[in-house]
Design a protein around this motif. Structure first.
Motif, PDB file in Angstrom:
ATOM      1  N   VAL A 101       0.852  -1.179   0.000  1.00 40.94           N
ATOM      2  CA  VAL A 101       0.000   0.000   0.000  1.00 40.94           C
ATOM      3  C   VAL A 101       0.892   1.234   0.000  1.00 40.94           C
ATOM      4  N   LEU A 102       0.764   2.065  -1.004  1.00 43.83           N
ATOM      5  CA  LEU A 102       1.532   3.308  -1.032  1.00 43.83           C
ATOM      6  C   LEU A 102       0.935   4.337  -0.088  1.00 43.83           C
ATOM      7  N   PRO A 129      -2.023   5.671  10.970  1.00 47.00           N
ATOM      8  CA  PRO A 129      -2.789   4.439  10.749  1.00 47.00           C
ATOM      9  C   PRO A 129      -4.286   4.707  10.671  1.00 47.00           C
ATOM     10  N   VAL A 130      -4.995   3.861   9.924  1.00 50.34           N
ATOM     11  CA  VAL A 130      -6.443   3.980   9.754  1.00 50.34           C
ATOM     12  C   VAL A 130      -7.073   2.639  10.096  1.00 50.34           C
ATOM     13  N   ILE A 184      -3.371  -7.347   4.515  1.00 52.16           N
ATOM     14  CA  ILE A 184      -2.636  -6.088   4.477  1.00 52.16           C
ATOM     15  C   ILE A 184      -2.191  -5.755   5.894  1.00 52.16           C
ATOM     16  N   GLY A 185      -0.897  -5.552   6.051  1.00 50.29           N
ATOM     17  CA  GLY A 185      -0.385  -5.314   7.392  1.00 50.29           C
ATOM     18  C   GLY A 185      -0.479  -6.570   8.241  1.00 50.29           C
ATOM     19  N   ARG A 186      -0.671  -6.384   9.520  1.00 48.64           N
ATOM     20  CA  ARG A 186      -0.649  -7.522  10.437  1.00 48.64           C
ATOM     21  C   ARG A 186      -1.955  -8.290  10.473  1.00 48.64           C
ATOM     22  N   ARG A 242      -1.658   1.215   7.331  1.00 50.61           N
ATOM     23  CA  ARG A 242      -0.985   2.489   7.092  1.00 50.61           C
ATOM     24  C   ARG A 242      -0.168   2.402   5.811  1.00 50.61           C
ATOM     25  N   ALA A 243       0.305   3.544   5.344  1.00 49.78           N
ATOM     26  CA  ALA A 243       1.149   3.583   4.155  1.00 49.78           C
ATOM     27  C   ALA A 243       2.367   2.696   4.353  1.00 49.78           C
ATOM     28  N   GLY A 244       2.706   1.954   3.301  1.00 51.51           N
ATOM     29  CA  GLY A 244       3.865   1.089   3.346  1.00 51.51           C
ATOM     30  C   GLY A 244       3.579  -0.339   3.749  1.00 51.51           C
TER      31      GLY A 244
END
Length: 232
Positions: free
Chosen positions: A3-4, A34-35, A114-116, A164-166
């Motif tokens: 995710v950019l 973070p969202v 995406i993410g954790r 979050r981004a990245g």
């Protein structure tokens, strides 16, 4: 694959929407931190799956099967070249601007981690609407976007989480059928003969195109074709 940016929009009054109250959240900007992403509730009631992201026309937008909208940075780069103007992440109203992932080539029912914690499932492609066309302010935009047939993907929330981004994106499930977002989009816009193929995706598909595919297969007496009523 990552995710950019994670993009959210606030409600704004504009002259190019049919939404009640004349407001839209399509002008999305990258979030600083973070969202939280969670199931927003059913269509007609729930809005965006992202905390702080406005969805103003619940008749056609938001809800379980359109909780998150993802669009590839590579496609934004294509349109930058075509339109001769810069297009920042979020310009197409996407919640997730991705890199390294063929979003429109994703299969209906495909799942991404995406993410954790967050797990999302692909449900359909985005159908362009008047609000999108007005936001871009490009001549013939709906026809041009439709002709490209790379609409980006709507997703439902399987497992909530914070992103979050990245954050990396991992495809954790890819169905065996061949119904991609791009094929589904073509079937409901320009190539109705493709509609029967959508049935291979079964209940993973957004309910509106699934119903249209079933009506088409059932025959002219029940098809009653009209423009599919979902989009950004």
């Amino acid at each position: 694959m990552k995710v950019l940016t994670v993009n959210v929009g606030r409600a704004q009054a504009v002259g190019h929407t049919n939404a009640p109250g004349g407001r839209t959240g399509i002008d999305k900007r990258p979030a600083d931190g973070p969202v939280r992403v969670a199931e927003p509730g059913p269509e007609g009631v729930g809005g965006s799956g992202l905390a702080g992201d406005a969805v103003c026309d619940l008749r056609f937008h938001g809800g379980t099967h359109q909780a998150v909208y993802a669009f590839a940075r590579e496609e934004l780069d294509f349109w930058e070249r075509e339109l001769g103007r810069p297009l920042a992440n979020g310009t197409f109203g996407e919640n997730l601007t991705t890199s390294g992932l063929d979003v429109s080539g994703a299969r209906i029912g495909e799942r991404w981690r995406i993410g954790r914690d967050l797990v999302l499932e692909v449900t359909s492609g985005r159908i362009p609407c008047r609000t999108f066309a007005g936001h871009l302010d490009e001549p013939g935009w709906m026809k041009r976007f439709t002709g490209r047939a790379a609409p980006g993907a709507y997703l439902r929330v399987v497992t909530p989480g914070e992103i979050r981004a990245g954050d990396p994106i991992e495809v954790v499930r890819r169905p065996e059928h061949e119904v991609t977002v791009a094929l589904q989009f073509r079937a409901v816009t320009t190539e109705r003969a493709l509609l029967p193929r959508l049935l291979a995706a079964e209940e993973a598909l957004h309910p509106v195109p699934l119903r249209k595919a079933r009506e088409y297969v059932a025959g002219p007496a029940t098809a009653g074709w009209e423009r599919v009523g979902f989009g950004h």
